[in-house]
Design a protein around this motif. Sequence first.
Motif, short mmCIF file in Angstrom:
data_model
loop_
_atom_site.label_atom_id
_atom_site.label_comp_id
_atom_site.label_asym_id
_atom_site.label_seq_id
_atom_site.Cartn_x
_atom_site.Cartn_y
_atom_site.Cartn_z
N MET A 117 -0.52 -1.41 14.96
CA MET A 117 -1.92 -1.00 14.95
C MET A 117 -2.72 -1.87 13.98
O MET A 117 -3.83 -2.32 14.30
CB MET A 117 -2.04 0.48 14.58
CG MET A 117 -3.45 1.02 14.67
SD MET A 117 -4.17 0.79 16.31
CE MET A 117 -3.47 2.18 17.18
N ASN A 118 -2.15 -2.15 12.83
CA ASN A 118 -2.83 -3.02 11.87
C ASN A 118 -3.02 -4.42 12.45
O ASN A 118 -4.04 -5.06 12.24
CB ASN A 118 -2.06 -3.08 10.54
CG ASN A 118 -2.32 -1.84 9.70
OD1 ASN A 118 -3.40 -1.25 9.77
ND2 ASN A 118 -1.35 -1.43 8.91
N PHE A 127 -7.57 1.77 -3.05
CA PHE A 127 -8.34 1.45 -1.84
C PHE A 127 -8.65 2.71 -1.06
O PHE A 127 -8.02 3.75 -1.22
CB PHE A 127 -7.62 0.39 -0.98
CG PHE A 127 -6.51 0.93 -0.10
CD1 PHE A 127 -5.26 1.18 -0.61
CD2 PHE A 127 -6.74 1.17 1.25
CE1 PHE A 127 -4.23 1.66 0.19
CE2 PHE A 127 -5.72 1.65 2.08
CZ PHE A 127 -4.47 1.90 1.54
N LEU A 166 -3.75 4.52 -2.18
CA LEU A 166 -4.72 5.17 -1.30
C LEU A 166 -5.44 6.29 -2.06
O LEU A 166 -4.79 7.16 -2.64
CB LEU A 166 -4.00 5.74 -0.07
CG LEU A 166 -4.89 6.38 0.99
CD1 LEU A 166 -5.84 5.37 1.61
CD2 LEU A 166 -4.04 7.02 2.07
N ARG A 170 5.72 -3.62 3.30
CA ARG A 170 6.19 -2.24 3.44
C ARG A 170 7.71 -2.21 3.29
O ARG A 170 8.40 -3.16 3.67
CB ARG A 170 5.81 -1.66 4.81
CG ARG A 170 4.33 -1.42 5.00
CD ARG A 170 3.79 -0.24 4.20
NE ARG A 170 4.22 1.05 4.75
CZ ARG A 170 3.96 2.21 4.13
NH1 ARG A 170 3.29 2.25 2.99
NH2 ARG A 170 4.37 3.35 4.66
N PRO A 222 0.82 -1.22 0.00
CA PRO A 222 0.00 0.00 0.00
C PRO A 222 0.85 1.27 0.00
O PRO A 222 2.00 1.25 0.44
CB PRO A 222 -0.75 -0.11 1.34
CG PRO A 222 0.26 -0.76 2.24
CD PRO A 222 1.11 -1.67 1.38
N GLY A 223 0.27 2.34 -0.48
CA GLY A 223 0.99 3.61 -0.42
C GLY A 223 0.27 4.72 -1.15
O GLY A 223 -0.82 4.52 -1.71
N SER A 224 0.92 5.89 -1.14
CA SER A 224 0.37 7.06 -1.82
C SER A 224 0.85 7.11 -3.27
O SER A 224 0.14 7.58 -4.15
CB SER A 224 0.82 8.34 -1.13
OG SER A 224 0.77 8.20 0.27
N TYR A 268 7.63 4.90 12.69
CA TYR A 268 6.33 5.07 12.05
C TYR A 268 5.81 3.72 11.53
O TYR A 268 4.65 3.36 11.70
CB TYR A 268 6.48 6.08 10.91
CG TYR A 268 5.31 6.21 9.97
CD1 TYR A 268 4.08 6.67 10.43
CD2 TYR A 268 5.44 5.90 8.62
CE1 TYR A 268 3.01 6.80 9.55
CE2 TYR A 268 4.38 6.03 7.74
CZ TYR A 268 3.17 6.48 8.20
OH TYR A 268 2.11 6.61 7.35
N GLY A 317 -10.45 3.86 3.00
CA GLY A 317 -10.76 3.33 4.32
C GLY A 317 -9.59 2.59 4.92
O GLY A 317 -8.44 2.82 4.55
N LEU A 318 -9.90 1.66 5.82
CA LEU A 318 -8.83 0.96 6.54
C LEU A 318 -8.12 -0.04 5.64
O LEU A 318 -8.76 -0.82 4.93
CB LEU A 318 -9.40 0.22 7.74
CG LEU A 318 -9.69 1.01 9.01
CD1 LEU A 318 -10.26 0.09 10.08
CD2 LEU A 318 -8.43 1.72 9.53
N LEU A 319 -6.80 -0.02 5.74
CA LEU A 319 -5.99 -0.93 4.94
C LEU A 319 -6.31 -2.40 5.26
O LEU A 319 -6.39 -3.23 4.36
CB LEU A 319 -4.51 -0.63 5.20
CG LEU A 319 -3.48 -1.55 4.58
CD1 LEU A 319 -3.61 -1.57 3.07
CD2 LEU A 319 -2.08 -1.12 4.99
O1 PNS Z 1 3.05 5.85 0.98
P1 PNS Z 1 2.59 6.14 2.39
O2 PNS Z 1 1.97 7.53 2.42
O3 PNS Z 1 3.68 5.96 3.39
O4 PNS Z 1 1.42 5.10 2.73
C1 PNS Z 1 0.70 5.19 3.93
C2 PNS Z 1 -0.49 4.20 3.93
C3 PNS Z 1 -1.35 4.39 2.70
C4 PNS Z 1 0.05 2.77 3.93
C5 PNS Z 1 -1.30 4.43 5.24
O5 PNS Z 1 -1.58 5.78 5.37
C6 PNS Z 1 -2.60 3.63 5.29
O6 PNS Z 1 -2.58 2.43 5.42
N1 PNS Z 1 -3.75 4.34 5.18
C7 PNS Z 1 -5.04 3.72 5.16
C8 PNS Z 1 -5.84 4.04 6.44
C9 PNS Z 1 -5.50 3.09 7.55
O7 PNS Z 1 -5.65 1.89 7.46
N2 PNS Z 1 -5.01 3.66 8.67
C10 PNS Z 1 -4.59 2.93 9.83
C11 PNS Z 1 -3.14 2.51 9.67
S1 PNS Z 1 -2.51 1.91 11.19
#
Ligand code: PNS
Length: 164
Positions: free
Chosen positions: A110-111, A75, A42, A93, A13-15, A103, A77-79
């Motif tokens: 948390m996931n 995607f 995202l 990741r 996942p990512g931006s 981070y 919402g929540l990953l």
């Molecule tokens: O490329 P990035 O910006 O480092 O990616 C961050 C990403 C998309 C992996 C993270 O922001 C994400 O998973 N967002 C979805 C919302 C979510 O599930 N948040 C709780 C994560 S603990």
Amino acid sequence: MPIRMDPITAIYPGSFDPVTNGHLDLIERGTKIFDRLIVGVLRNLEKDPLFTLVERLEMLRETTRLWPNVEVDVFDGLLVDYARQRGARVILRGIRAVSDYEYELQMALMNRKLESQIETVFMMPAEAYSYLSSRLVREIARLGGSLQGLVPPVVEQRLRTKVP
Ligand code: PNS
């Protein structure tokens, strides 16, 4: 007892604003380990992205099309909800340096709290990409620096038109 080897799907996942050679290095490593790798973009970024969702998807699709087991998807919402919905057991990741660790650890734990069945797997990109980020690429493009070796040519062209 025979060992059952179910195919493993991972989400990366990512931006991806925009995709860099560091992301592609990690995707290539992922294709060798997982049966299927879904690059999850995202949809709603907190900050205003430089590239639209469609542009980010186009660049990713173009630069990953040689890997048959890679899919590029969006995607929201929540990953972990998305991973569950796509039948993925792994979140992939990249960790570049120690500074990423805190981070990433927080997100991974948390996931796991949200969905204990999904494992986060960390991989390291090639050393040459350890200081590379989409944020720095955007800044270099804005200030007219060389992007040689940092992003694929298609991304460089788009950056040049976006940030003339
Ligand atoms: O490329 P990035 O910006 O480092 O990616 C961050 C990403 C998309 C992996 C993270 O922001 C994400 O998973 N967002 C979805 C919302 C979510 O599930 N948040 C709780 C994560 S603990």
